[in-house]
Design a protein around this motif. Structure first.
Motif, PDB file in Angstrom:
ATOM      1  N   THR A 164     -13.166  91.138 139.860  1.00  0.00           N
ATOM      2  CA  THR A 164     -12.727  90.771 141.209  1.00  0.00           C
ATOM      3  C   THR A 164     -13.037  91.870 142.214  1.00  0.00           C
ATOM      4  O   THR A 164     -12.380  91.982 143.250  1.00  0.00           O
ATOM      5  CB  THR A 164     -11.211  90.486 141.217  1.00  0.00           C
ATOM      6  OG1 THR A 164     -10.528  91.658 140.752  1.00  0.00           O
ATOM      7  CG2 THR A 164     -10.884  89.325 140.307  1.00  0.00           C
ATOM      8  N   GLN A 172     -10.092  94.256 142.814  1.00  0.00           N
ATOM      9  CA  GLN A 172      -8.802  93.689 143.154  1.00  0.00           C
ATOM     10  C   GLN A 172      -8.177  93.080 141.922  1.00  0.00           C
ATOM     11  O   GLN A 172      -8.847  92.438 141.125  1.00  0.00           O
ATOM     12  CB  GLN A 172      -8.965  92.623 144.236  1.00  0.00           C
ATOM     13  CG  GLN A 172      -9.445  93.185 145.564  1.00  0.00           C
ATOM     14  CD  GLN A 172      -9.670  92.076 146.565  1.00  0.00           C
ATOM     15  OE1 GLN A 172     -10.444  91.167 146.327  1.00  0.00           O
ATOM     16  NE2 GLN A 172      -8.980  92.154 147.686  1.00  0.00           N
ATOM     17  N   ALA A 182      -4.340  79.244 148.481  1.00  0.00           N
ATOM     18  CA  ALA A 182      -5.714  79.632 148.137  1.00  0.00           C
ATOM     19  C   ALA A 182      -6.422  78.514 147.376  1.00  0.00           C
ATOM     20  O   ALA A 182      -7.648  78.363 147.479  1.00  0.00           O
ATOM     21  CB  ALA A 182      -5.695  80.909 147.302  1.00  0.00           C
ATOM     22  N   HIS A 225      -8.252  74.065 148.846  1.00  0.00           N
ATOM     23  CA  HIS A 225      -9.560  74.125 149.493  1.00  0.00           C
ATOM     24  C   HIS A 225     -10.501  73.204 148.716  1.00  0.00           C
ATOM     25  O   HIS A 225     -10.684  73.390 147.502  1.00  0.00           O
ATOM     26  CB  HIS A 225     -10.075  75.571 149.491  1.00  0.00           C
ATOM     27  CG  HIS A 225     -11.289  75.792 150.329  1.00  0.00           C
ATOM     28  ND1 HIS A 225     -12.526  75.270 150.014  1.00  0.00           N
ATOM     29  CD2 HIS A 225     -11.460  76.481 151.498  1.00  0.00           C
ATOM     30  CE1 HIS A 225     -13.402  75.633 150.916  1.00  0.00           C
ATOM     31  NE2 HIS A 225     -12.787  76.370 151.833  1.00  0.00           N
ATOM     32  N   ARG A 269     -13.169  74.908 146.506  1.00  0.00           N
ATOM     33  CA  ARG A 269     -12.611  75.636 145.364  1.00  0.00           C
ATOM     34  C   ARG A 269     -12.165  74.667 144.270  1.00  0.00           C
ATOM     35  O   ARG A 269     -12.314  74.946 143.073  1.00  0.00           O
ATOM     36  CB  ARG A 269     -11.463  76.526 145.825  1.00  0.00           C
ATOM     37  CG  ARG A 269     -11.954  77.670 146.705  1.00  0.00           C
ATOM     38  CD  ARG A 269     -10.835  78.508 147.288  1.00  0.00           C
ATOM     39  NE  ARG A 269     -11.377  79.430 148.284  1.00  0.00           N
ATOM     40  CZ  ARG A 269     -10.643  80.190 149.078  1.00  0.00           C
ATOM     41  NH1 ARG A 269      -9.308  80.164 148.982  1.00  0.00           N
ATOM     42  NH2 ARG A 269     -11.214  80.991 149.952  1.00  0.00           N
ATOM     43  N   HIS A 283     -18.505  83.757 146.860  1.00  0.00           N
ATOM     44  CA  HIS A 283     -17.298  84.087 147.639  1.00  0.00           C
ATOM     45  C   HIS A 283     -16.095  83.293 147.142  1.00  0.00           C
ATOM     46  O   HIS A 283     -15.015  83.870 146.903  1.00  0.00           O
ATOM     47  CB  HIS A 283     -17.538  83.798 149.115  1.00  0.00           C
ATOM     48  CG  HIS A 283     -16.278  83.814 149.937  1.00  0.00           C
ATOM     49  ND1 HIS A 283     -15.614  84.985 150.265  1.00  0.00           N
ATOM     50  CD2 HIS A 283     -15.530  82.791 150.462  1.00  0.00           C
ATOM     51  CE1 HIS A 283     -14.542  84.693 150.975  1.00  0.00           C
ATOM     52  NE2 HIS A 283     -14.459  83.377 151.106  1.00  0.00           N
ATOM     53  N   HIS A 284     -16.253  81.994 146.978  1.00  0.00           N
ATOM     54  CA  HIS A 284     -15.106  81.167 146.605  1.00  0.00           C
ATOM     55  C   HIS A 284     -14.711  81.366 145.141  1.00  0.00           C
ATOM     56  O   HIS A 284     -13.524  81.297 144.801  1.00  0.00           O
ATOM     57  CB  HIS A 284     -15.405  79.695 146.902  1.00  0.00           C
ATOM     58  CG  HIS A 284     -15.344  79.370 148.367  1.00  0.00           C
ATOM     59  ND1 HIS A 284     -14.165  79.378 149.079  1.00  0.00           N
ATOM     60  CD2 HIS A 284     -16.318  79.070 149.262  1.00  0.00           C
ATOM     61  CE1 HIS A 284     -14.403  79.075 150.341  1.00  0.00           C
ATOM     62  NE2 HIS A 284     -15.703  78.882 150.485  1.00  0.00           N
ATOM     63  N   ARG A 293     -14.894  84.206 143.603  1.00  0.00           N
ATOM     64  CA  ARG A 293     -14.169  85.476 143.586  1.00  0.00           C
ATOM     65  C   ARG A 293     -12.787  85.333 144.219  1.00  0.00           C
ATOM     66  O   ARG A 293     -11.851  86.032 143.833  1.00  0.00           O
ATOM     67  CB  ARG A 293     -14.989  86.567 144.266  1.00  0.00           C
ATOM     68  CG  ARG A 293     -16.216  86.952 143.440  1.00  0.00           C
ATOM     69  CD  ARG A 293     -16.966  88.147 143.993  1.00  0.00           C
ATOM     70  NE  ARG A 293     -18.094  88.458 143.120  1.00  0.00           N
ATOM     71  CZ  ARG A 293     -18.022  89.151 142.004  1.00  0.00           C
ATOM     72  NH1 ARG A 293     -16.842  89.616 141.594  1.00  0.00           N
ATOM     73  NH2 ARG A 293     -19.088  89.375 141.260  1.00  0.00           N
ATOM     74  N   GLN A 294     -12.650  84.431 145.160  1.00  0.00           N
ATOM     75  CA  GLN A 294     -11.321  84.150 145.685  1.00  0.00           C
ATOM     76  C   GLN A 294     -10.457  83.477 144.613  1.00  0.00           C
ATOM     77  O   GLN A 294      -9.269  83.790 144.465  1.00  0.00           O
ATOM     78  CB  GLN A 294     -11.427  83.257 146.924  1.00  0.00           C
ATOM     79  CG  GLN A 294     -11.902  83.977 148.166  1.00  0.00           C
ATOM     80  CD  GLN A 294     -10.950  85.089 148.590  1.00  0.00           C
ATOM     81  OE1 GLN A 294      -9.764  84.855 148.817  1.00  0.00           O
ATOM     82  NE2 GLN A 294     -11.466  86.310 148.700  1.00  0.00           N
ATOM     83  N   LEU A 295     -11.056  82.570 143.861  1.00  0.00           N
ATOM     84  CA  LEU A 295     -10.328  81.941 142.755  1.00  0.00           C
ATOM     85  C   LEU A 295      -9.944  82.983 141.703  1.00  0.00           C
ATOM     86  O   LEU A 295      -8.847  82.939 141.136  1.00  0.00           O
ATOM     87  CB  LEU A 295     -11.176  80.836 142.125  1.00  0.00           C
ATOM     88  CG  LEU A 295     -11.364  79.569 142.964  1.00  0.00           C
ATOM     89  CD1 LEU A 295     -12.427  78.662 142.346  1.00  0.00           C
ATOM     90  CD2 LEU A 295     -10.042  78.802 143.097  1.00  0.00           C
ATOM     91  N   LYS A 298      -9.449  86.175 142.297  1.00  0.00           N
ATOM     92  CA  LYS A 298      -8.437  87.044 142.904  1.00  0.00           C
ATOM     93  C   LYS A 298      -7.031  86.528 142.632  1.00  0.00           C
ATOM     94  O   LYS A 298      -6.099  87.305 142.398  1.00  0.00           O
ATOM     95  CB  LYS A 298      -8.685  87.140 144.408  1.00  0.00           C
ATOM     96  CG  LYS A 298      -7.628  87.929 145.171  1.00  0.00           C
ATOM     97  CD  LYS A 298      -7.944  87.956 146.653  1.00  0.00           C
ATOM     98  CE  LYS A 298      -6.856  88.689 147.444  1.00  0.00           C
ATOM     99  NZ  LYS A 298      -7.142  88.701 148.894  1.00  0.00           N
ATOM    100  N   TYR A 299      -6.879  85.190 142.637  1.00  0.00           N
ATOM    101  CA  TYR A 299      -5.564  84.598 142.422  1.00  0.00           C
ATOM    102  C   TYR A 299      -5.383  84.077 140.993  1.00  0.00           C
ATOM    103  O   TYR A 299      -4.469  83.319 140.713  1.00  0.00           O
ATOM    104  CB  TYR A 299      -5.329  83.483 143.442  1.00  0.00           C
ATOM    105  CG  TYR A 299      -5.239  84.030 144.851  1.00  0.00           C
ATOM    106  CD1 TYR A 299      -4.097  84.681 145.297  1.00  0.00           C
ATOM    107  CD2 TYR A 299      -6.333  83.942 145.720  1.00  0.00           C
ATOM    108  CE1 TYR A 299      -4.028  85.217 146.572  1.00  0.00           C
ATOM    109  CE2 TYR A 299      -6.267  84.467 147.000  1.00  0.00           C
ATOM    110  CZ  TYR A 299      -5.108  85.100 147.420  1.00  0.00           C
ATOM    111  OH  TYR A 299      -5.047  85.634 148.684  1.00  0.00           O
TER     112      TYR A 299
END
Length: 237
Positions: free
Chosen positions: A27, A30, A57, A60, A63, A94-95, A97-99, A101-102
């Motif tokens: 991540t 993070q 998060a 979306h 996602r 990007h998406h 890595r957002q997934l 992250k959480y």
């Protein structure tokens, strides 16, 4: 993936402890939010979503598409995900890595030490306890609206394709609607029974376990929507 918002508790028998040796997602330094991760039930990996930020998060469409194709594939690289969804590599990265992250996906070791594929961290999720706070209830409402819009879009797509499928598949798919007067205990009993029927297959065939899929099986999206067409609850409830 199984997504649940109902109040039914998961079965306690046959619970397994999560695999603590799993590789953590990359991540970018993070730490992923893994709060709410629950012991596995059956063969699925279950997560209780109780963090409003994580729920938002996930609310979306892209996602959710990425989670879906990751589960169907078992694992998928960013490049393959981008090609399948018809988006740029940068947007997919990007998406994903957002997934990560959480705590919704993680990366595994690649076969050739180049691009590492993504895998789901949980194959079943519930946000049933999120309504305990104002922030949680608001996040759940946003997420359920996104799911409802997704259900309508998938239904419209299926209605266009359904005529080309055999009669049996046409007969048992689509929309049905019933209005029945129920007490709260009766509604709870009905919801629990429906959940148990679906959970049997979810437990036996986790979404990303390709080997568990019977020959001739296809992914079937089941959207369970229950509403009450009244402004106020009954007296005494």
């Amino acid at each position: 993936m199984s997504l649940e918002s109902g109040p039914a508790e998961r079965p306690e028998s046959g619970e397994q402890q999560p695999d603590t040796g799993r590789q953590q997602p990359d991540t970018g330094g993070q730490q992923p939010d893994t709060g709410g991760q629950q012991p596995d039930t059956g063969r699925q990996r279950f997560r209780l979503l109780d963090d409003p930020v994580a729920i938002r998060a996930l609310a979306h469409p892209l996602r959710l598409d990425l989670l879906s194709i990751t589960g169907h594939s078992g694992q998928i690289t960013t490049a393959d995900a981008a090609r399948e969804l018809g988006i740029s590599h940068g947007l997919a990265s990007h998406h994903l890595r957002q997934l990560a992250k959480y705590g919704f996906v993680r990366q595994s070791a690649g076969k050739d030490n180049r691009e590492r594929p993504w895998r789901l961290t949980a194959t079943s999720m519930s946000w049933r306890d999120s309504a305990g706070t104002t922030e949680g209830a608001a996040a759940a409402a946003v997420f359920e609206e996104v799911l409802a819009e997704r259900a309508v879009a998938n239904l419209r797509s299926w209605l266009l394709r359904r005529p080309d499928w055999p009669a049996g598949w046409r007969q048992h798919t689509g929309v049905s609607q019933s209005t029945v007067y129920l007490t709260l205990p009766e509604l709870t009993e009905l919801e629990t029974a429906i959940d148990a029927m679906i959970t049997r297959y979810v437990d036996e065939r986790p979404l990303d376990d390709v080997a568990s899929r019977p020959q001739g099986s296809v992914p079937v999206d089941i959207y369970h929507i229950v509403t009450v067409p009244l402004d106020q609850p009954p007296e005494g409830s």
